[in-house]
Design an enzyme around this catalytic site. Structure first.
Site, mmCIF file in Angstrom:
data_model
loop_
_atom_site.group_PDB
_atom_site.id
_atom_site.type_symbol
_atom_site.label_atom_id
_atom_site.label_comp_id
_atom_site.label_asym_id
_atom_site.label_seq_id
_atom_site.Cartn_x
_atom_site.Cartn_y
_atom_site.Cartn_z
ATOM 1 N N LYS A 85 -4.313 -3.901 -5.660
ATOM 2 C CA LYS A 85 -4.087 -5.444 -5.200
ATOM 3 C C LYS A 85 -2.958 -5.853 -5.415
ATOM 4 O O LYS A 85 -1.831 -5.774 -6.086
ATOM 5 C CB LYS A 85 -5.150 -6.257 -6.157
ATOM 6 C CG LYS A 85 -5.214 -8.010 -6.019
ATOM 7 C CD LYS A 85 -5.986 -8.354 -7.076
ATOM 8 C CE LYS A 85 -6.386 -9.840 -6.825
ATOM 9 N NZ LYS A 85 -7.009 -10.458 -7.818
ATOM 10 N N SER A 165 -11.046 -12.955 -6.507
ATOM 11 C CA SER A 165 -9.748 -12.882 -5.384
ATOM 12 C C SER A 165 -9.415 -11.400 -5.126
ATOM 13 O O SER A 165 -8.661 -11.197 -4.132
ATOM 14 C CB SER A 165 -8.565 -13.504 -6.418
ATOM 15 O OG SER A 165 -8.210 -12.882 -7.362
ATOM 16 N N SER A 189 -12.877 -12.657 -10.747
ATOM 17 C CA SER A 189 -12.037 -11.929 -9.534
ATOM 18 C C SER A 189 -12.316 -10.335 -9.371
ATOM 19 O O SER A 189 -11.793 -10.010 -8.414
ATOM 20 C CB SER A 189 -10.772 -12.523 -9.658
ATOM 21 O OG SER A 189 -10.647 -13.640 -9.475
#
Length: 500
Positions: A85, A165, A189
Site C-alpha cells: 500500500k 483505505s 481499512s
C-alpha cells in the site's frame, strides 16, 4: 475504509482463482516463481486499466522472483510477489499516501516490515492505490480515490466501490495481480476492502507488526496487515512481516505472547468443540446478507462449533471518543512523520498539508478536508487522554473481553461489511448501515480476520472472526477451519459492471 463511514459522525493460476481454491503448496523453485510472476504481469497488462489498483509496479518482477527464489531456498514465501500500500515506504518508489503533497516523497528506505519481507525472499511487486491519507481527510470522501492514483474499482463489479483505505491492495489480490498485498488499518481499512473484494484480510493485534515509516493516522490504532486469497497465505505473510522494532515501542508488547510461525497448526485446525459468539445484531437487517451469514453459521455448526447468540449494542460514546482520539493523534503523529522525512518535502505538518490542498484544485475537486481542519484544532490533551481511556475501555475491557467472558466463548463472528455499493465521486455514497463489528477490534487493538463467506447478487461478503489481544494465531486457525468447512462457492472477479 476509514472509520468515518461507520462511526456516527462521520496469483496462483486463473483456474485456481475461478475455483476459489486454496493456493497449491509452494515449491520455491526459480522456474515456478518466474512463471507465477509472469502470469501476474500478464493479468496486470490485461485488467489493470479497468481496475486501477496499482500506482507503480516492477516490470522485471518475473526475473526478480526467480532470483529471490534461488537466493532464499526453503523460505515459504521465496519468490512470491507482494504489493505494498502506498502509505508504506519502499526504497524503490515514492510513498505518497495518495496525496500530491507527497508525490516526490522518495525516501530511499524500506519500512521495517518491507525489509522483513525482502529478507524472507518476497519480491516487492509495486505500490497500490488507496483512499488518500487513508481516508481521513474528509467525512464525505469516496473510498478508493486519491489524487495520485485516481479511483480504484472493484474487479467483481467495475461500477462498485472497492472500499478503503486499502482499496488497491484488496482489488489487486482479487484480480490476481500478485500473490499477496499489504494494507494498513486504523478502523476497517484492511477488513472492509478484503470483504468487498472477496479476499482474506487480517488486522493483527496492534504491536505485532511495526508501523515505522508508515504514514500514520493514530499510534493507538494503526497497524499493517496481510491481504491474500487464503488464510494460510495470510499466516505466511504475517509470519514474515511480524517482529520487534526498537523504533516502534508497541512491538515490545508482543514479546513472548505470539508464536514465531502463524502458519503452524493451520492444516489441523478445527472448530470442533469451540464456543463461538454470534453477534446477531451486527448482521443488520438485509435478508439476502443474513441468509449468507446463516449459511456460514450452518457450515461452522456442521464442523463442530457450538454457536452462542449474543445480543450486543455498542455504547455510542465509544465511537464518539474514538473520533476525538483520531483527531488528536492525527495532528501529532502525521506531523512527526512529515518532520522526519529526508530531503525537502513540500509539507512538514498537518497545517502545511491543509494549505497545500487549499491551493491545489486537483486535490479539492471531489471533496474537502473538513476532518483535517478539525484535527488541526484538536489540541486539548486532557480531553484526548480521557477519550482514549473511555473508548479503549468500551471496546476492550467492557467490550470484546466482557463479551467473551460473559458468554464463555473463544471468539466473536459477524458479517464484515455489506455488499459493495455503487461508485459515486459526487456524493460519496456508502453501503448498508449497521453491519459489522470491526470497530470493536480496531479501537481495542485486537485481532480481526475476514474470510469470504459468499455473495449477495454476485457481490462478495466476508465473515469476521474477532478475539482478544494477542490471540492472532487462534483467530487464523478458526478462519482456516471455516475456510475448509465453507460450502458457498467463491466466484472469480468478472471485470465487468454489476449485472452485466
Amino acid at each position: 475504509m476509514s472509520p468515518f463511514r461507520r462511526l456516527p459522525f462521520l496469483l496462483g493460476t486463473a483456474a485456481l482463482i475461478a475455483a476459489g481454491a486454496p493456493a497449491c503448496a509452494w515449491a520455491d523453485t526459480p522456474a515456478r516463481a518466474r512463471a507465477e510472476a509472469q502470469a501476474q504481469l500478464a493479468r496486470i497488462a490485461r485488467y489493470e486499466g479497468a481496475v486501477n489498483a496499482i500506482i507503480v509496479h516492477d516490470a522485471n518482477a518475473a526475473r526478480d522472483a526467480a532470483a529471490a527464489a534461488a537466493a532464499h531456498p526453503g523460505s515459504p514465501i521465496a519468490g512470491r510477489t507482494v504489493l505494498i500500500k502506498d502509505n508504506i515506504e519502499t526504497r524503490e518508489w515514492p510513498t505518497t499516501a495518495g496525496s500530491l503533497a507527497l508525490a516526490g516523497n522518495a525516501t530511499g528506505r524500506d519500512a521495517p516490515l518491507v525489509a522483513r519481507l525482502r529478507g524472507a525472499g518476497a519480491v516487492i511487486m509495486g505500490k497500490t492505490n488507496l483512499s488518500e491519507w487513508a481516508n481521513i481527510r474528509s467525512g464525505s470522501s469516496t473510498s478508493g480515490w486519491s489524487a495520485v492514483g485516481g479511483l480504484t474499482r472493484n474487479p467483481h463489479a467495475l461500477d462498485r466501490n472497492a472500499c478503503g483505505s486499502s482499496s488497491g491492495s484488496g482489488a489487486a489480490v482479487a484480480a490476481g495481480f500478485a500473490w499477496a498485498a499489504v494494507g494498513t488499518e486504523t478502523d476497517g481499512s484492511v477488513t472492509c476492502p478484503a470483504s468487498l473484494n472477496g479476499v482474506v484480510g487480517f488486522k493483527p493485534t496492534v504491536g505485532l507488526v511495526s508501523r515505522t515509516y508508515v504514514v500514520p493516522i493514530s499510534h493507538s490504532q494503526d497497524t499493517p496487515g496481510p491481504m491474500t486469497r487464503t488464510v494460510a497465505d495470510a499466516a505466511l505473510l504475517l509470519t514474515a512481516m511480524a517482529g520487534p522494532d526498537p523504533a516502534d515501542p508497541a512491538t515490545a508488547l508482543a514479546n513472548g505472547r505470539v508464536p514465531r510461525d502463524f502458519a503452524a497448526g493451520l492444516a489441523a485446525a478445527s472448530l470442533k468443540g469451540q464456543r463461538i459468539g454470534v453477534l446477531r445484531r451486527q448482521a443488520g437487517s438485509n435478508d439476502k446478507l443474513t441468509a449468507v451469514f446463516d449459511a456460514a453459521l450452518a457450515d461452522m455448526k456442521r464442523a463442530g462449533a457450538e454457536l452462542v447468540e449474543i445480543d450486543y449494542t455498542p455504547d455510542p460514546a465509544m465511537g464518539r471518543d474514538e473520533y476525538g482520539v483520531l483527531l488528536f493523534e492525527l495532528r501529532e503523529d502525521l506531523g512527526a512523520y512529515l518532520r522526519g522525512l529526508p530531503g525537502k518535502p513540500k509539507v512538514r505538518s498537518l497545517a502545511d498539508v491543509i494549505a497545500f490542498d487549499a491551493a491545489t484544485p486537483a486535490e479539492m475537486r471531489w471533496f474537502g478536508q473538513d476532518t483535517f481542519e478539525e484535527a488541526e484544532h484538536a489540541t486539548d490533551r486532557a480531553a484526548y487522554e480521557k477519550a482514549r481511556a473511555n473508548s479503549l475501555r468500551l471496546a476492550g475491557k467492557d467490550g470484546i473481553d466482557k463479551l467473551l467472558a460473559d458468554n464463555r466463548v473463544t471468539m466473536l463472528v459477524a458479517p464484515t461489511e455489506g455488499p459493495a455499493w455503487p461508485l459515486d465521486l459526487v456524493t460519496g455514497a456508502g453501503g448498508l448501515r449497521g453491519v459489522g463489528a470491526g470497530n470493536l477490534a480496531a479501537i481495542a487493538g485486537y485481532p480481526h480476520l475476514t474470510v469470504p463467506m459468499g455473495a449477495v447478487e454476485g457481490l462478495p461478503i466476508g465473515l469476521s472472526f474477532i478475539a482478544g489481544a494477542w490471540d492472532d494465531a487462534k483467530v487464523l486457525q478458526a478462519g482456516a477451519a471455516y475456510e475448509r468447512a465453507r460450502t458457498a462457492r467463491i466466484s472469480a472477479p468478472s471485470f465487468r459492471r454489476w449485472g452485466e
